[in-house]
Design an enzyme around this catalytic site. Structure first.
Site, PDB file in Angstrom:
ATOM      1  N   HIS A 420       0.774  -1.168   0.015  1.00 26.06           N
ATOM      2  CA  HIS A 420       0.114   0.026   0.082  1.00 26.06           C
ATOM      3  C   HIS A 420       0.748   1.317  -0.026  1.00 26.06           C
ATOM      4  O   HIS A 420       2.189   1.045  -0.071  1.00 26.06           O
ATOM      5  CB  HIS A 420      -1.014   0.120   1.227  1.00 26.06           C
ATOM      6  CG  HIS A 420      -0.035  -0.009   2.392  1.00 26.06           C
ATOM      7  ND1 HIS A 420       0.633  -1.066   2.960  1.00 26.06           N
ATOM      8  CD2 HIS A 420       0.024   1.028   3.462  1.00 26.06           C
ATOM      9  CE1 HIS A 420       0.967  -0.689   4.184  1.00 26.06           C
ATOM     10  NE2 HIS A 420       0.827   0.546   4.289  1.00 26.06           N
ATOM     11  N   ASP A 422       0.906   4.805   2.030  1.00 22.38           N
ATOM     12  CA  ASP A 422       0.353   5.754   2.889  1.00 22.38           C
ATOM     13  C   ASP A 422      -0.133   7.166   2.518  1.00 22.38           C
ATOM     14  O   ASP A 422       0.727   7.569   1.607  1.00 22.38           O
ATOM     15  CB  ASP A 422       1.105   5.931   4.321  1.00 22.38           C
ATOM     16  CG  ASP A 422       1.664   4.609   4.858  1.00 22.38           C
ATOM     17  OD1 ASP A 422       0.755   3.778   4.842  1.00 22.38           O
ATOM     18  OD2 ASP A 422       2.740   4.481   5.259  1.00 22.38           O
ATOM     19  N   HIS A 485       4.972   0.151   0.025  1.00 22.55           N
ATOM     20  CA  HIS A 485       5.451  -0.894   0.824  1.00 22.55           C
ATOM     21  C   HIS A 485       4.355  -1.808   1.451  1.00 22.55           C
ATOM     22  O   HIS A 485       3.074  -1.754   1.450  1.00 22.55           O
ATOM     23  CB  HIS A 485       6.210  -0.002   1.912  1.00 22.55           C
ATOM     24  CG  HIS A 485       5.197   0.960   2.667  1.00 22.55           C
ATOM     25  ND1 HIS A 485       4.747   2.030   2.130  1.00 22.55           N
ATOM     26  CD2 HIS A 485       4.419   0.787   3.874  1.00 22.55           C
ATOM     27  CE1 HIS A 485       4.068   2.721   3.088  1.00 22.55           C
ATOM     28  NE2 HIS A 485       4.003   1.794   3.891  1.00 22.55           N
ATOM     29  N   ARG A 495       6.242  -9.865  16.285  1.00 18.25           N
ATOM     30  CA  ARG A 495       7.054  -8.538  15.663  1.00 18.25           C
ATOM     31  C   ARG A 495       6.258  -7.207  16.333  1.00 18.25           C
ATOM     32  O   ARG A 495       5.232  -7.066  16.149  1.00 18.25           O
ATOM     33  CB  ARG A 495       6.837  -8.813  14.207  1.00 18.25           C
ATOM     34  CG  ARG A 495       7.515  -7.569  13.483  1.00 18.25           C
ATOM     35  CD  ARG A 495       7.101  -7.700  12.000  1.00 18.25           C
ATOM     36  NE  ARG A 495       7.915  -6.657  11.128  1.00 18.25           N
ATOM     37  CZ  ARG A 495       7.298  -5.582  10.757  1.00 18.25           C
ATOM     38  NH1 ARG A 495       6.450  -4.936  11.384  1.00 18.25           N
ATOM     39  NH2 ARG A 495       8.148  -4.896   9.704  1.00 18.25           N
TER      40      ARG A 495
END
Length: 541
Positions: A420, A422, A485, A495
């Site tokens: 996507h 941002d 990204h 994570r």
């Protein structure tokens, strides 16, 4: 799709895409459906009719089909005011807004009643934003309602209806009385009407005056109530003038008389000038222990930087302990515990929540403040490295952990977070996305499998850079369409990272951050929580 209902599948994908235009993989899915099913008329099942009419009106306006533009824009206005009435009604009833929850809220009967009605009033006041926001989107179309009148004033002029042109120009000026272009246009329309009628008899539209009068009264009551009830109310800029027509159709003030073939207006479409948002690179990192790793060229892109040692191992461990005590499943994802993939669980927390938990003694206060301080340190570094000539503000701060679900990791071919871009909120038909203020991701650990952060080409397939997270590592990049990204699947372990989004416009500052600043100021006054790290570095380079 599994039922072989390709047209319904295409419409579902299109509906999702209209709300998530940055989601590149869904674009490919739609193209596949078109190829497989043949000619498909895509339908957005969640479309708001007044916004559809507005978009159609703008398209006809851009094609200089002014009569059609007028029909659709007038229909859009009628639909807007009808939807506004419905929105006002829907605000009646029980309310529970996050910003009305305080560290110490003790109210008697009369205060509780007043607070309830102020929440209802705040909901009604925000209908302006609700009606300007497409389904599934977060940000509204800027200057949405005034733009209807701006388009109409020139469209009516072009079809020769100067009374309606002046009426719409004066309606627009209710919202922006100092707009020089529209003021000039209104003056020109007045000149055209002189001799045939008194231009002063042409008034702004009643519905626009009524809505704006009500909106100003709501704003006044909210400010008065905020002072009386002891909370902070920040008035959003509902009529932001950054939203403007995509041309410069204003009547030249130098025209003193009308030529035989009409005023000499430029018919060429002139795109609105873009703000200077290009980021420079190579500014100082401010802290001597922060290590430069890669720049944009080494990361095969533009406006990217990778840094290490932004925080220490001890701070990573402490932050991880705080996270385990404050995170909730689905926080930051509208309660969805697996928002991007069913194979992982997402948990998160905001800075304000951490400080509240610290104040209440649920987690160590110094540890809770660490979250606040490291996010401010990251902001300073990003602002300095990209050599911004204005202050960088937080638009959202989120501590998020994603955990691989046992028994669901075999033969995974999905991503932890789809590719996507941002802050790219242009309509799907647009062929560009302006560069936006940078975002940053600060990683807290490396004891998991998978989870690499990746940049791709615009095809969402070709990987241009892959970054393995570890404690203290930070990736920062401009958050527009130039930097698609995503995150590869986390196949084992958990994570964790602090995700930071920024803005250059103080009007779009994160509300929870403003409240967190107030909590920090209160703690400093009470000497309850001295910071474990200096926000203003003593070891600047």
């Amino acid at each position: 799709l599994q039922l072989n209902k390709l047209e319904e599948a295409a419409n579902a994908a299109h509906t999702f895409f209209m709300a998530n235009p940055e989601h590149m993989e869904i674009q490919q899915d739609i193209e596949n459906y078109k190829t497989t099913a043949g000619k498909v008329s895509l339908i957005d099942w969640e479309a708001k009719q007044h916004m559809e009419d507005y978009s159609s009106g703008v398209r006809h306006y851009d094609k200089e089909e002014y009569e059609l533009a007028i029909d659709f824009l007038e229909r859009a206005l009628k639909g807007y005011y009808s939807e506004d009435e419905d929105c006002q009604i829907m605000c009646e009833g029980p309310q529970r807004f996050e910003e009305h929850e305080y560290l110490e809220y003790k109210a008697g009967l009369y205060e509780a009643i007043a607070d309830h009605y102020m929440q209802v009033l705040a909901c009604k006041h925000d209908c302006v934003r609700e009606l300007a926001t497409r389904s599934g989107r977060i940000s509204p179309i800027e200057n949405f309602l005034p733009l209807h009148y701006d388009y109409l004033q020139f469209a009516y002029y072009r079809v020769g209806d100067y009374v309606k042109a002046l009426e719409c120009a004066r309606s627009y000026l209710l919202f922006h009385p100092d707009d020089e272009d529209v003021l000039e246009n209104a003056g020109y329309y007045e000149g055209l009407l002189e001799g045939t009628m008194d231009p002063d008899t042409v008034k702004p539209r009643k519905e626009a005056k009524t809505l704006l009068r009500r909106h100003k009264l709501e704003s006044h009551l909210l400010h008065v109530a905020a002072a009386g009830l002891g909370y902070t109310y920040t008035e959003p800029n509902y009529w932001n003038r950054y939203g403007a027509r995509q041309d410069e159709h204003s009547v030249p003030s130098s025209i003193s008389s009308e030529p035989e073939d009409g005023p000499r207006l430029s018919l060429a479409k002139k795109p609105m000038s873009k703000p200077d948002r290009e980021l420079k690179e190579g500014g100082p990192l401010l802290y001597s222990d922060v290590k430069f790793v890669y720049n944009s060229q080494q990361l095969n892109g533009t406006q990217r930087v990778l840094l290490d040692n932004v925080i220490s191992e001890d701070q990573c461990r402490e932050l991880h302990r705080v996270a385990s005590g404050i995170m909730l499943a689905g926080d930051g994802y509208r309660g969805k515990t697996s928002p991007h993939t069913p194979n992982e669980r997402f948990e998160g927390a905001t800075v304000l929540k951490a400080l509240k938990y610290g104040y209440e003694g649920r987690v160590p206060l110094k540890s809770a403040r660490l979250f606040y301080d490291i996010s401010e340190k990251a902001r300073r570094i990003v602002e300095s490295y990209f050599m911004l000539n204005s202050t960088l503000y937080f638009s959202y701060t989120h501590l998020v952990c994603r955990t691989a679900l046992s028994g669901q990791q075999e033969r995974r071919n999905d991503l932890s977070h789809p590719i996507h871009a941002d802050n790219c909120l242009l309509d799907p038909e647009a062929n560009e996305c302006w560069k936006e203020p940078p975002a940053a991701l600060l990683y807290m650990n490396a004891d998991f499998e998978g989870g690499e952060f990746i940049f791709t080409e615009m095809d969402a397939k070709t990987v241009t850079a892959s970054i393995k997270p570890k404690c203290g590592r930070m990736i920062s990049f401009s958050s527009g369409g130039e930097n698609p990204h995503g995150v590869k699947a986390v196949t084992k372990g958990q994570r964790c990272a602090v995700a930071l989004w920024f803005t250059l416009d103080p009007l779009y500052r994160e509300l929870e951050r403003i409240q967190a600043d107030e909590v920090i100021a209160m703690l400093d006054q009470e000497h309850l929580g001295p910071s474990e790290m200096s926000i203003n570095p003593k070891d600047e380079l």
